[in-house]
Design a protein around this motif. Structure first.
Motif, PDB file in Angstrom:
ATOM      1  N   HIS A  92       0.810  -1.213   0.000  1.00 36.06           N
ATOM      2  CA  HIS A  92       0.000   0.000   0.000  1.00 36.06           C
ATOM      3  C   HIS A  92       0.853   1.276   0.000  1.00 36.06           C
ATOM      4  O   HIS A  92       0.345   2.365  -0.277  1.00 36.06           O
ATOM      5  CB  HIS A  92      -0.966   0.004   1.192  1.00 36.06           C
ATOM      6  N   LEU A 108      -2.232  -6.235  -9.102  1.00 40.64           N
ATOM      7  CA  LEU A 108      -2.166  -6.426  -7.658  1.00 40.64           C
ATOM      8  C   LEU A 108      -3.262  -7.373  -7.210  1.00 40.64           C
ATOM      9  O   LEU A 108      -4.249  -7.572  -7.923  1.00 40.64           O
ATOM     10  CB  LEU A 108      -2.342  -5.084  -6.926  1.00 40.64           C
ATOM     11  N   ASP A 112      -3.598  -5.179   0.184  1.00 36.86           N
ATOM     12  CA  ASP A 112      -2.308  -4.510  -0.028  1.00 36.86           C
ATOM     13  C   ASP A 112      -1.553  -4.247   1.274  1.00 36.86           C
ATOM     14  O   ASP A 112      -0.717  -3.350   1.350  1.00 36.86           O
ATOM     15  CB  ASP A 112      -2.495  -3.203  -0.794  1.00 36.86           C
ATOM     16  N   THR A 294      -4.769   1.249  -8.594  1.00 39.55           N
ATOM     17  CA  THR A 294      -4.625   0.690  -7.247  1.00 39.55           C
ATOM     18  C   THR A 294      -5.891   0.835  -6.416  1.00 39.55           C
ATOM     19  O   THR A 294      -6.166   0.021  -5.544  1.00 39.55           O
ATOM     20  CB  THR A 294      -3.449   1.345  -6.506  1.00 39.55           C
ATOM     21  N   THR A 298      -7.403  -2.992  -5.209  1.00 42.33           N
ATOM     22  CA  THR A 298      -7.294  -3.327  -3.791  1.00 42.33           C
ATOM     23  C   THR A 298      -8.473  -2.778  -3.004  1.00 42.33           C
ATOM     24  O   THR A 298      -9.133  -1.833  -3.423  1.00 42.33           O
ATOM     25  CB  THR A 298      -5.988  -2.769  -3.197  1.00 42.33           C
TER      26      THR A 298
END
Length: 437
Positions: A92, A108, A112, A294, A298
């Protein structure tokens, strides 16, 4: 710096240990000194990251190295879109480190919190038929070997060892630096809808092939699949993020807050689980939005659980899933956590669960206060019958004799371990079970 040791436990509360010694190295040289000191004392040594593995892969009865202080950006190669990070850097933290350079990680998983070293060492992955697990993004590593020496692996040095060290289970040395092959920043268009489960299964192969990233969740005791389809778009694409309040209701209030209460109550009164599951699929998983990658890939998971996940040849996902679904119905279990189904490309990493074959993943979970044994072992039997390989960081019962039959490069890996760690400085009970003595 050495600090007083106490009880270490992983996030899922499935493993714990009281190490003889705990150290917090803040530099590569400090890791080397710790490994050398452990060898002099005849002690085994292990590094831990976030403790997000459900197996005992990071358990360290001797010397435990906490790598939280060994984090951050070391170097950027803009010409090749590569970055070098210290091994304790959490997933993260990486987006903020990459953003000034217009870079992102290619793919991903949905959590995270892990360190980059822990994520690649256990085979953490996301979803997408054209994309491998996180370890396939690694183009170089630096490892402290059992002798305390640095072993550098990359394009120009020891390149033949990368397929072993990029996913090394912590058995070959202590990772201290990793080099990631990045991509240009991108946006994802997310479409999340509940759909009839039978329809999703009937069209599964086509959905996976047509999507950049496809996955679905199934709450047992329902006939609905919560599908997630993400499409990659240029970074310049106008974003349409979820309203802040709506996102909080979906992800914090319902998916974590209310869900935690129901899981806890379900341990005492299992009868509430089926009606809640049916309600959950009506209240969640129906939204469309676009955001930087991201923020789509996540999500926050604060309800504690335990997990088992098996990788299967992609063509075996549907029959394995249907066998598992029938098993749950036949046993009359009350399962509050959803089953997750994802996909990944084949790769050449020696101990990757996707080694040599396009793969699908079926993950089962139980609330951490519930005993998962009966459920997990019965599902495991099904997964094994369809050619399954267990995720290294998630619960399973296999040993080296069984795993050797499922990995063509297994003996090559153990031979390399004999060379790099002949005295088993990095051994623990889990590695002894899955790799042999």
């Amino acid at each position: 710096m050495t600090r007083p040791g106490g009880k270490w436990q992983n996030w899922g509360r499935s493993e714990s240990v009281r190490p003889q010694r705990v150290e917090y190295p803040a530099s590569v040289a400090a890791v080397q000194r710790a490994v050398e000191a452990a060898a002099r004392r005849g002690m085994r040594i292990k590094a831990v990251g976030a403790g997000h593995s459900f197996t005992g892969i990071a358990v360290a009865p001797g010397v435990l190295l906490e790598l939280d202080d060994l984090a951050g950006l070391v170097d950027v190669d803009l010409a090749r879109s590569r970055v070098r990070l210290l091994a304790g850097t959490r997933l993260h933290q990486i987006p903020a480190l990459l953003a000034p350079y217009g870079l992102a990680m290619q793919n991903l998983g949905d959590i995270d919190r892990q360190s980059i070293a822990g994520a690649i060492s256990t085979g953490t992955h996301g979803t997408g038929a054209a994309f491998g697990g996180i370890a396939t993004q690694i183009v170089g590593v630096t490892v402290v070997t059992a002798s305390g020496e640095l072993l550098t692996v990359g394009d120009e040095e020891n390149a033949d060892l990368l397929p072993a060290l990029a996913l090394g289970l912590g058995a070959l040395g202590i990772l201290v630096e990793v080099t990631i092959q990045c991509v240009a920043q991108f946006v994802l268009r997310a479409v999340e809808h509940p759909e009839p489960l039978d329809e999703v299964l009937a069209t599964l192969d086509a959905r996976v092939a047509a999507s950049d990233h496809f996955e679905f969740y199934w709450f047992p005791h329902t006939d609905v699949a919560l599908t997630k389809t993400n499409t990659r778009l240029p970074a310049s694409t106008p974003r349409e993020p979820l309203p802040r309040v709506g996102r909080w209701i979906d992800e914090s209030l319902l998916s974590n807050g209310v869900y935690r209460v129901v899981c806890a109550a379900g341990t005492a009164a299992p009868g509430i689980v089926p009606p809640f599951s049916r309600l959950a699929v009506r209240l969640t998983g129906d939204r469309e939005y676009s955001e930087v990658s991201t923020r789509v890939l996540t999500q926050s998971r604060t309800v504690r659980f335990r997990e088992m996940e098996y990788a299967l040849p992609a063509e075996n996902v549907r029959p394995a899933f249907e066998a598992m679904r029938a098993l749950i119905d036949a046993r009359g279990w009350r399962i509050s956590f959803p089953v997750e189904v994802r996909f990944a490309a084949a790769d050449d990493l020696w101990l990757s669960t996707a080694h040599g074959r396009a793969s699908g993943y079926i993950a089962v979970h139980r609330y951490w206060r519930e005993d998962p044994t009966e459920y997990f072992e019965a599902v495991e039997e099904i997964m094994l019958s369809f050619g399954g390989r267990p995720h290294w960081g998630k619960m399973h019962t296999l040993d080296a004799a069984t795993l050797r039959q499922r990995y063509p490069r297994f003996d090559d890996f153990t031979a390399l371990r004999d060379r790099l760690d002949p005295d088993r400085s990095f051994q623990n009970r889990y590695l002894e079970r899955v790799l042999g003595e």
